[in-house]
Design an enzyme around this catalytic site. Structure first.
Site, PDB file in Angstrom:
ATOM      1  CD  GLU A 139       3.468  -5.505   7.427  1.00 58.00           C
ATOM      2  OE1 GLU A 139       3.313  -5.510   6.187  1.00 58.00           O
ATOM      3  OE2 GLU A 139       3.014  -6.392   8.165  1.00 58.00           O
TER       4      GLU A 139
ATOM      5  CD  GLU B 145      -3.262  -8.235   2.917  1.00 58.92           C
ATOM      6  OE1 GLU B 145      -2.665  -7.508   2.087  1.00 58.92           O
ATOM      7  OE2 GLU B 145      -2.654  -9.008   3.692  1.00 58.92           O
TER       8      GLU B 145
END
Lengths: 490, 490
Positions: free
Chosen positions: A289, A260
């Site tokens: 990502e 994250e």
């Protein structure tokens, strides 16, 4: 005011409202009292209705047309803004209202059905509604339009410009080498990390903040909190928040913080210049990502990173980790072990999970695979690619929530992230051939600054494929990921 | 749909958006990262613009007119909704846009000037802008209209229907008795509570939650968090949150929990029937304050309440409180001590602080007092009423933020709260003559249910004076408060 200035004003308002939506969501996941769920749903509905109206207004349409007439003259930022607002306008206007309403009804039904089917581990309960979801998605593809095949339209929704052909090519090179690596791993099985006594939760939280500080997360412009599932969200240009979760027996929270945190570094690195516009966010799921995976896996599971950082972890948990040498710890966090569940998968097997979903979705939307045959195909592919026997629909074809949302074409962005991460890392290593020393010295700022300069600051200014070419000199190329894995696991 | 149904739909949307505004505010006070302030300000501006447009739209005006034509036929709830929406519509439409813009500019300037003037403790720095604020408020009163004098319009903004004459009457009976009580208290001075060692902050937080549970706060429909200044806010019908603050040497947080808890019990007690409308909130600042003061002071500083609850407090802080008998504790939390600062004042002196501000505001808006003469008048009144010498403008005329917001006519609602609390409590005691036993048994549910039935569930359905009459059988009457204080401090 010219059309572009008017669009910028509109973009600022929509950006404000989307940030507010993100706060509603964040609060719901992190803090909201249990009985407030229905109130919150009403607030979502009211606010998203207002945002939708602003997105699809005929004024926006006219302004876009006018701005597109002059777009060659504009800066890269202005062109980017028109491109992204056009994309959003088209996605919002091409679907008839009636269709959107029916879709919402169907997915709300589908979610409940999926939950029940998964609980009972019985695909046949989900099958009829999944059939409807596929039909609906095909209809959606027709409304949105595509050049090659219907599935292209669904891929493009999640990753601008992505086509079935591109994903096919991406996986063509990977399938066999990955399967071979999995087979080798099965022969040289190592146990996963087990520690006693359990880690204290408060100390885990403190260390999770240390992890974020280590990679350069700015706590004046963000927070880390607890939620059931870790996520990253943007509540404004200077307010990018991550969440994490903690289990007494696991170090998973460290890799959640890195994952994250990678997403958040991207968002925190966006240039102030494009704050409060549609460009003030990472450009695509795949590129986003790539940054979470780069920090989580390529950096965060590497030996030189831990040679630097491990003493701090040991200091936080002396009882558990002082007896364990760094090499053992690094080995333990890099165990390859084929399993049934995607979200628990390691770096090697992960993309096989995605590949299976991609092949299934592709064939479903080509009509060469029937919904009814899904569990059989699913289980067969898990046997063929990962060598595992699926024990139940719950741990098999029903494990992911995405389809119940009517979301198809999403999974490939996970693999794009892994591949792009390796490709971008290779570019970094050409820039800093001494990268091992950099990692070992803990000077991660050097890496973050390079990424910020090349990727983060641009937000959504360039389309994902253009950005990747600017950073690495070429389009998506799976050989870097293959080489990275082979080097790591040889 | 008829006009009323359309109004209800509009009310629901506005209610959703106001709840969202409350979340933005709550998050800003409780959690927001430091550098996000500017983003948040933009989000406020965008959302409040949208709410304002909905409030003042000509459609709303027409619907109100139409509904008012049939309002005699409607239920109390329907009539209440039309009344409250009319009030909001008028307050929002009577002020010209240009005036609102100029006011916003002036108050933003004024706030900065007040902060600087207070820091340097120099009223003359604030004087010119305060003069402008008074002129602006006079202009506002003209736009809003009034029957008696301009100050009436400003009072009505904060307490529906309140007039200068009413406040004058309210204080006429109180001034001398309060001054007499203060003089007596000065002769029989007792020290404030001092404890060693300091209270642990984590234990304070836990006990603050226990306090809320004790009075019946529903944690499934709310939260308690930490902020610089305690407040209560509504984020939805099932989401009423309070905040608190903690200091190692003080039990003040217990009374903050009771005070904010009182506000929150009011909001949590509103009937589901009027959820998601303009009626889904306490009817006025005064009535709201009556509930915070009732729980904080009349119940929460009473001896029978602590005879029941003190053992739990002692258990939470044995080192500090086991040596102290309950009678000493109750005496310590009821010390009367005249001072300079309103927010630190006890039950007796508090209303004298408010009285001073009321007399000053009233005379300012009658033109019989000049802004330039404020510090002199202020200091004289503090000497006359409270017997204290004001040592500096910072601790005197500059202590409160309200004027810098352009807010006049607000302070009297604090005293209305205190008086209405005593009057409502007297009504409760007629209903439950055994109230001392009720308090001593800790059965606060009995009290909360009575209040919910009579007051809370109605939200804003009845105007404040009508509600007070329904509950107590008469209009605001200061004799109950006087009797309460005389009984307590004789």
């Amino acid at each position: 005011m010219d059309a572009l200035s008017k669009l910028k004003k509109r973009s600022a308002e929509i950006n404000d409202l989307n940030s507010i939506m993100a706060l509603l969501q964040w609060d719901q996941e992190v803090l909201m009292p249990s009985r407030a769920a229905e109130n919150r749903a009403e607030q979502f509905a009211t606010l998203s209705g207002i945002i939708h109206k602003k997105e699809v207004s005929t004024t926006t349409g006219k302004l876009l047309q006018e701005a597109e007439g002059h777009s060659d003259e504009g800066s890269a930022i202005d062109q980017g803004l028109v491109r992204v607002m056009r994309r959003s306008y088209d996605q919002n206007t091409k679907l008839p209202e009636e269709f959107v309403r029916e879709s919402a009804k169907l997915t709300s039904q589908a979610l409940q059905t999926w939950v029940a089917a998964r609980q009972q581990s019985d695909f046949s309960l989900f099958e009829p509604v999944l059939q409807k979801l596929v039909t609906m998605a095909l209809q959606k593809a027709e409304y949105l339009g595509y050049a090659g095949e219907p599935y292209d339209a669904l891929l493009d929704l999640h990753e601008e410009g992505l086509t079935t052909a591109t994903v096919d090519t991406m996986f063509a090179d990977l399938r066999q080498p990955l399967i071979a690596m999995v087979n080798r791993a099965r022969e040289h099985h190592r146990p996963r990390l087990v520690v006693t006594p359990p880690f204290a939760l408060a100390a885990q939280k403190d260390f999770a903040d240390q992890v974020l500080l280590k990679i350069g997360f700015d706590f004046e412009r963000g927070r880390q909190d607890k939620s059931a599932h870790p996520f990253t969200t943007s509540l404004g240009h200077h307010d990018r928040r991550v969440t994490n979760r903690y289990k007494p027996e696991s170090v998973e929270y460290i890799f959640s913080a890195l994952h994250e945190g990678g997403h958040a570094l991207y968002e925190q690195g966006i240039a102030e210049e494009i704050a409060r516009t549609h460009l003030d966010t990472g450009v695509s799921l795949g590129i986003h990502e790539s940054q979470s995976r780069l920090w989580e896996n390529i950096i965060g599971r590497s030996k030189p990173f831990w040679e630097n950082f491990y003493p701090e972890l040991q200091k936080a948990f002396p009882e558990q980790l002082e007896p364990m040498p760094v090499a053992d710890f690094v080995a333990a966090i890099n165990v390859v072990q084929p399993g049934l569940i995607r979200v628990e998968a390691d770096e090697v097997t992960y993309n096989l999970h995605v590949l299976i979903r991609f092949e299934i979705e592709r064939d479903l939307f080509r009509g060469s695979l029937k919904v009814h045959d899904l569990p059989g195909i699913w289980n067969q592919k898990y046997k063929d690619y990962l060598g595992v026997d699926v024990d139940s629909d719950a741990n098999g074809v029903l494990q992911d929530i995405h389809w119940s949302h009517g979301s198809f074409g999403y999974f490939p962005t996970y693999s794009i992230g892994n591949l792009a991460a390796a490709q971008i890392w290779a570019a970094y290593c050409r820039h800093d051939p001494d990268f091992t020393t950099t990692l070992r010295s803990g000077n991660l700022q050097k890496i973050r600054q390079w990424l910020t300069e090349r990727i983060y600051r641009h937000g959504s200014v360039y389309p994902p494929d253009v950005l990747l070419k600017k950073v690495t000199g070429e389009g998506l190329n799976s050989s870097y990921f293959k080489a990275y894995l082979q080097d790591k696991y040889r």
